[in-house]
Design an enzyme around this catalytic site. Structure first.
Site, PDB file in Angstrom:
ATOM      1  N   HIS A 150       6.392 -62.162 -63.224  1.00  0.00           N
ATOM      2  CA  HIS A 150       7.060 -60.885 -63.465  1.00  0.00           C
ATOM      3  C   HIS A 150       6.353 -59.746 -62.718  1.00  0.00           C
ATOM      4  O   HIS A 150       7.008 -58.918 -62.068  1.00  0.00           O
ATOM      5  CB  HIS A 150       7.064 -60.615 -64.974  1.00  0.00           C
ATOM      6  CG  HIS A 150       7.582 -59.259 -65.363  1.00  0.00           C
ATOM      7  ND1 HIS A 150       8.878 -59.050 -65.778  1.00  0.00           N
ATOM      8  CD2 HIS A 150       6.966 -58.057 -65.427  1.00  0.00           C
ATOM      9  CE1 HIS A 150       9.043 -57.765 -66.064  1.00  0.00           C
ATOM     10  NE2 HIS A 150       7.889 -57.151 -65.870  1.00  0.00           N
ATOM     11  N   GLU A 151       5.024 -59.732 -62.790  1.00  0.00           N
ATOM     12  CA  GLU A 151       4.281 -58.652 -62.140  1.00  0.00           C
ATOM     13  C   GLU A 151       4.353 -58.753 -60.619  1.00  0.00           C
ATOM     14  O   GLU A 151       4.462 -57.741 -59.919  1.00  0.00           O
ATOM     15  CB  GLU A 151       2.823 -58.649 -62.614  1.00  0.00           C
ATOM     16  CG  GLU A 151       2.645 -58.483 -64.113  1.00  0.00           C
ATOM     17  CD  GLU A 151       3.344 -57.252 -64.676  1.00  0.00           C
ATOM     18  OE1 GLU A 151       3.543 -56.278 -63.928  1.00  0.00           O
ATOM     19  OE2 GLU A 151       3.688 -57.273 -65.872  1.00  0.00           O
ATOM     20  N   HIS A 154       7.510 -57.271 -59.454  1.00  0.00           N
ATOM     21  CA  HIS A 154       7.438 -55.809 -59.325  1.00  0.00           C
ATOM     22  C   HIS A 154       6.921 -55.419 -57.946  1.00  0.00           C
ATOM     23  O   HIS A 154       7.460 -54.509 -57.302  1.00  0.00           O
ATOM     24  CB  HIS A 154       6.496 -55.232 -60.391  1.00  0.00           C
ATOM     25  CG  HIS A 154       7.144 -54.968 -61.713  1.00  0.00           C
ATOM     26  ND1 HIS A 154       8.314 -54.261 -61.843  1.00  0.00           N
ATOM     27  CD2 HIS A 154       6.771 -55.312 -62.978  1.00  0.00           C
ATOM     28  CE1 HIS A 154       8.640 -54.168 -63.127  1.00  0.00           C
ATOM     29  NE2 HIS A 154       7.721 -54.804 -63.832  1.00  0.00           N
ATOM     30  N   GLU A 225      13.113 -53.516 -64.941  1.00  0.00           N
ATOM     31  CA  GLU A 225      12.480 -54.618 -65.668  1.00  0.00           C
ATOM     32  C   GLU A 225      13.324 -55.880 -65.646  1.00  0.00           C
ATOM     33  O   GLU A 225      12.797 -56.991 -65.570  1.00  0.00           O
ATOM     34  CB  GLU A 225      12.189 -54.203 -67.113  1.00  0.00           C
ATOM     35  CG  GLU A 225      11.049 -53.229 -67.266  1.00  0.00           C
ATOM     36  CD  GLU A 225       9.776 -53.731 -66.624  1.00  0.00           C
ATOM     37  OE1 GLU A 225       9.361 -54.876 -66.915  1.00  0.00           O
ATOM     38  OE2 GLU A 225       9.195 -52.989 -65.822  1.00  0.00           O
TER      39      GLU A 225
END
Length: 298
Positions: A150-151, A154, A225
């Site tokens: 997930h990071e 980003h 997100e």
């Protein structure tokens, strides 16, 4: 303090930068005899756009340094003698290669019981991925990989730059409206108090309008997100991404630690539940994110 924890470190840094610019400009413009130009709309619009965007990009350039200082992030070298930390770096770098990042991000750990992680940095080639000790202690390898995916998403999506552009526009409007308001208020007071009233209203207006504008910034943050969750599902796997969110959901059903310091705009989760506070949420509700992944909507 809970309010400030919700809106994010980036927004707080940005507010400080905008206010600092406002103070410096007010002093310089008065010293140079330019204060009257603040009432000239075309000049004021150009000034606010340049310095509003400038403030946002200064915040972006400071983002890694601020994160390390604020959270006490300790950067882990790839050859760290601790096998667990070395494995963490290798996992982040593996995910970064899957995402085809131009340069491996720095990997760090910060001491906190909070189960969380964040990514920050001015570009895809100059990023930091940090995880809390609480996350490492309470998540298994698959769940950690989901969080890291997930990071990395980003970073790969360029989210910090996107959010900086949005924040810059918000800054420009905030600075413009605060100065319009200051001129209106100052024009209705005694002339001998006019300049100090204008100065005070500008500073208070910069803070108030920037904080109000964070509602817009956080709206786009929540949308972002879902894209990062999709990236986490792509780089790690959908199952690992869902498992990570479920673990976070289980953790956040527990009482909140007194020393909780969850502040990062790019952190994977928060505890906000909705209502008026939902306008300041940087993340959607965990149950909504899990449902989106399960239904294949992202």
């Amino acid at each position: 303090m809970a309010f400030f924890k919700r809106i994010g470190l980036f927004v707080l840094t940005n507010v400080l930068v905008v206010v600092t610019i406002g103070i410096v400009w007010s002093i310089v413009s008065r010293f140079l005899g330019l204060a009257g130009l603040n009432s000239y709309i075309p000049f004021l619009m150009a000034f606010c756009l340049v310095w509003g965007m400038g403030g946002a990009f200064i915040s972006l350039l400071m983002s890694k340094w601020m994160a390390k200082m604020f959270h006490g992030v300790q950067v882990i070298e790839p050859n760290n003698p601790n096998p667990e930390l070395r494995a963490l770096v290798n996992k982040v770098h593996d995910l970064a290669r899957r995402a085809q990042l131009p340069k491996m991000p720095e990997v760090g750990v910060y001491d906190s019981p909070d189960v969380n992680a964040f990514a920050t940095g001015p570009s895809k080639g100059n990023a930091l991925v940090a995880v809390s000790t609480g996350l490492l202690q309470r998540m298994n390898d698959d769940e950690i990989e989901g969080v890291l995916g997930h990071e990395i998403a980003h970073v790969a999506n360029g989210d910090m730059v996107t959010m900086t552009l949005i924040q810059g526009i918000v800054n420009a409007f905030a600075m413009f409206f605060s100065r319009i308001l200051a001129n209106l208020v100052a024009s209705n007071v005694d002339e001998k108090f006019r300049e100090i009233v204008r100065f005070v209203v500008v500073i208070l207006g910069d803070i108030a309008f920037t904080m109000l504008g964070s509602i817009v910034v956080n709206y786009f943050s929540r949308k972002r997100e879902f894209r990062a969750d999709a990236g986490g599902a792509k780089f790690a796997s959908r199952e690992k991404m869902i498992a990570a969110l479920r673990k976070l959901q289980a953790v956040y059903d527990l009482p909140i630690p007194a020393d909780d310091t969850a502040t990062g705009t790019l952190k994977i989760s928060n505890r906000d539940k909705g209502g008026l506070a939902g306008l300041f949420m940087t993340h959607p509700r965990l149950e909504d994110r899990i449902a989106a992944l399960q239904r294949g909507r992202i």
